[in-house]
Motif scaffolding. Structure first.
Motif, PDB file in Angstrom:
ATOM      1  N   MET A 158     -10.935  43.851  12.483  1.00  0.00           N
ATOM      2  CA  MET A 158      -9.613  43.651  11.919  1.00  0.00           C
ATOM      3  C   MET A 158      -8.806  42.665  12.766  1.00  0.00           C
ATOM      4  N   PHE A 159      -9.033  42.699  14.073  1.00  0.00           N
ATOM      5  CA  PHE A 159      -8.268  41.808  14.937  1.00  0.00           C
ATOM      6  C   PHE A 159      -8.861  40.406  15.007  1.00  0.00           C
ATOM      7  N   VAL A 160     -10.157  40.277  14.781  1.00  0.00           N
ATOM      8  CA  VAL A 160     -10.799  38.963  14.878  1.00  0.00           C
ATOM      9  C   VAL A 160     -10.251  37.992  13.834  1.00  0.00           C
ATOM     10  N   PRO A 161     -10.114  38.358  12.553  1.00  0.00           N
ATOM     11  CA  PRO A 161      -9.526  37.408  11.598  1.00  0.00           C
ATOM     12  C   PRO A 161      -8.099  37.004  11.969  1.00  0.00           C
ATOM     13  N   ALA A 162      -7.335  37.926  12.523  1.00  0.00           N
ATOM     14  CA  ALA A 162      -5.969  37.586  12.939  1.00  0.00           C
ATOM     15  C   ALA A 162      -5.997  36.550  14.065  1.00  0.00           C
ATOM     16  N   PHE A 163      -6.932  36.705  15.011  1.00  0.00           N
ATOM     17  CA  PHE A 163      -7.044  35.728  16.098  1.00  0.00           C
ATOM     18  C   PHE A 163      -7.534  34.376  15.582  1.00  0.00           C
ATOM     19  N   VAL A 164      -8.448  34.393  14.629  1.00  0.00           N
ATOM     20  CA  VAL A 164      -8.958  33.139  14.076  1.00  0.00           C
ATOM     21  C   VAL A 164      -7.862  32.402  13.313  1.00  0.00           C
ATOM     22  N   VAL A 165      -7.102  33.111  12.506  1.00  0.00           N
ATOM     23  CA  VAL A 165      -6.017  32.486  11.744  1.00  0.00           C
ATOM     24  C   VAL A 165      -4.939  31.965  12.690  1.00  0.00           C
ATOM     25  N   THR A 166      -4.599  32.739  13.707  1.00  0.00           N
ATOM     26  CA  THR A 166      -3.599  32.294  14.688  1.00  0.00           C
ATOM     27  C   THR A 166      -4.086  31.048  15.421  1.00  0.00           C
ATOM     28  N   GLY A 167      -5.355  31.028  15.794  1.00  0.00           N
ATOM     29  CA  GLY A 167      -5.911  29.852  16.462  1.00  0.00           C
ATOM     30  C   GLY A 167      -5.940  28.638  15.561  1.00  0.00           C
ATOM     31  N   ALA A 168      -6.255  28.838  14.282  1.00  0.00           N
ATOM     32  CA  ALA A 168      -6.280  27.723  13.337  1.00  0.00           C
ATOM     33  C   ALA A 168      -4.877  27.151  13.127  1.00  0.00           C
ATOM     34  N   ILE A 169      -3.903  28.006  13.010  1.00  0.00           N
ATOM     35  CA  ILE A 169      -2.525  27.534  12.836  1.00  0.00           C
ATOM     36  C   ILE A 169      -2.062  26.772  14.066  1.00  0.00           C
ATOM     37  N   ALA A 170      -2.381  27.276  15.246  1.00  0.00           N
ATOM     38  CA  ALA A 170      -2.000  26.584  16.479  1.00  0.00           C
ATOM     39  C   ALA A 170      -2.692  25.226  16.592  1.00  0.00           C
ATOM     40  N   THR A 171      -3.959  25.163  16.184  1.00  0.00           N
ATOM     41  CA  THR A 171      -4.684  23.895  16.234  1.00  0.00           C
ATOM     42  C   THR A 171      -4.082  22.876  15.283  1.00  0.00           C
ATOM     43  N   VAL A 172      -3.733  23.290  14.085  1.00  0.00           N
ATOM     44  CA  VAL A 172      -3.128  22.372  13.115  1.00  0.00           C
ATOM     45  C   VAL A 172      -1.774  21.886  13.619  1.00  0.00           C
ATOM     46  N   LYS A 173      -0.995  22.766  14.212  1.00  0.00           N
ATOM     47  CA  LYS A 173       0.300  22.343  14.755  1.00  0.00           C
ATOM     48  C   LYS A 173       0.130  21.336  15.886  1.00  0.00           C
ATOM     49  N   LEU A 174      -0.896  21.527  16.716  1.00  0.00           N
ATOM     50  CA  LEU A 174      -1.158  20.556  17.779  1.00  0.00           C
ATOM     51  C   LEU A 174      -1.616  19.219  17.213  1.00  0.00           C
ATOM     52  N   LEU A 175      -2.424  19.250  16.171  1.00  0.00           N
ATOM     53  CA  LEU A 175      -2.872  18.008  15.555  1.00  0.00           C
ATOM     54  C   LEU A 175      -1.726  17.252  14.905  1.00  0.00           C
ATOM     55  N   ILE A 176      -0.814  17.974  14.298  1.00  0.00           N
ATOM     56  CA  ILE A 176       0.343  17.333  13.670  1.00  0.00           C
ATOM     57  C   ILE A 176       1.257  16.747  14.734  1.00  0.00           C
ATOM     58  N   ALA A 177       1.386  17.429  15.867  1.00  0.00           N
ATOM     59  CA  ALA A 177       2.249  16.939  16.933  1.00  0.00           C
ATOM     60  C   ALA A 177       1.688  15.666  17.555  1.00  0.00           C
ATOM     61  N   SER A 178       0.365  15.572  17.704  1.00  0.00           N
ATOM     62  CA  SER A 178      -0.241  14.365  18.281  1.00  0.00           C
ATOM     63  C   SER A 178      -0.743  13.485  17.146  1.00  0.00           C
ATOM     64  N   LYS A 179       0.053  12.539  16.720  1.00  0.00           N
ATOM     65  CA  LYS A 179      -0.271  11.729  15.547  1.00  0.00           C
ATOM     66  C   LYS A 179      -1.403  10.751  15.818  1.00  0.00           C
ATOM     67  N   GLY A 180      -1.724  10.495  17.073  1.00  0.00           N
ATOM     68  CA  GLY A 180      -2.828   9.591  17.392  1.00  0.00           C
ATOM     69  C   GLY A 180      -4.172  10.144  16.990  1.00  0.00           C
ATOM     70  N   PHE A 181      -4.330  11.449  16.982  1.00  0.00           N
ATOM     71  CA  PHE A 181      -5.597  12.063  16.614  1.00  0.00           C
ATOM     72  C   PHE A 181      -5.695  12.323  15.121  1.00  0.00           C
ATOM     73  N   LEU A 182      -4.573  12.483  14.459  1.00  0.00           N
ATOM     74  CA  LEU A 182      -4.576  12.843  13.048  1.00  0.00           C
ATOM     75  C   LEU A 182      -4.823  11.643  12.133  1.00  0.00           C
ATOM     76  N   SER A 183      -4.466  10.435  12.563  1.00  0.00           N
ATOM     77  CA  SER A 183      -4.629   9.280  11.688  1.00  0.00           C
ATOM     78  C   SER A 183      -6.092   8.959  11.383  1.00  0.00           C
ATOM     79  N   PRO A 184      -7.039   9.047  12.335  1.00  0.00           N
ATOM     80  CA  PRO A 184      -8.439   8.838  11.932  1.00  0.00           C
ATOM     81  C   PRO A 184      -8.940   9.906  10.968  1.00  0.00           C
ATOM     82  N   LEU A 185      -8.456  11.114  11.112  1.00  0.00           N
ATOM     83  CA  LEU A 185      -8.869  12.167  10.192  1.00  0.00           C
ATOM     84  C   LEU A 185      -8.314  11.927   8.794  1.00  0.00           C
ATOM     85  N   SER A 186      -7.105  11.393   8.701  1.00  0.00           N
ATOM     86  CA  SER A 186      -6.556  11.095   7.378  1.00  0.00           C
ATOM     87  C   SER A 186      -7.292   9.918   6.740  1.00  0.00           C
TER      88      SER A 186
END
Length: 86
Positions: A1-29
């Motif tokens: 039950m706790f593992v999905p919560a940790f995975v979702v929290t980690g995914a949200i944090a990763t996306v927020k970091l990617l959005i904050a650093s626009k240099g890494f997100l432009s090749p992905l777009s």
């Protein structure tokens, strides 16, 4: 039950970091803009290239497969730009 919560929290944090650093997100777009063409080209290239390099040099074949798939997807996107839409 706790593992999905940790995975979702980690995914949200990763996306927020990617959005904050626009240099890494432009090749992905950029890669996202040719993803439909990659979907079309990759089965053809996989059969041609990986099938040929399977017994010779698999890692070289994978490298050539990746490069040629992206190159042909870019070419297909360029060609489709000049075809009139109904």
């Amino acid at each position: 039950m706790f593992v999905p919560a940790f995975v979702v929290t980690g995914a949200i944090a990763t996306v927020k970091l990617l959005i904050a650093s626009k240099g890494f997100l432009s090749p992905l777009s950029w890669l996202g803009s040719i993803s439909a063409m990659l979907f079309v080209m990759h089965p053809v290239m996989r059969e041609l290239i990986i099938g040929h390099y399977r017994k010779v040099d698999i890692y070289g074949g994978i490298f050539i497969y990746l490069l040629s798939s992206v190159a042909l997807a870019m070419l297909l996107k360029w060609i489709l730009r000049y075809i009139p839409k109904p």
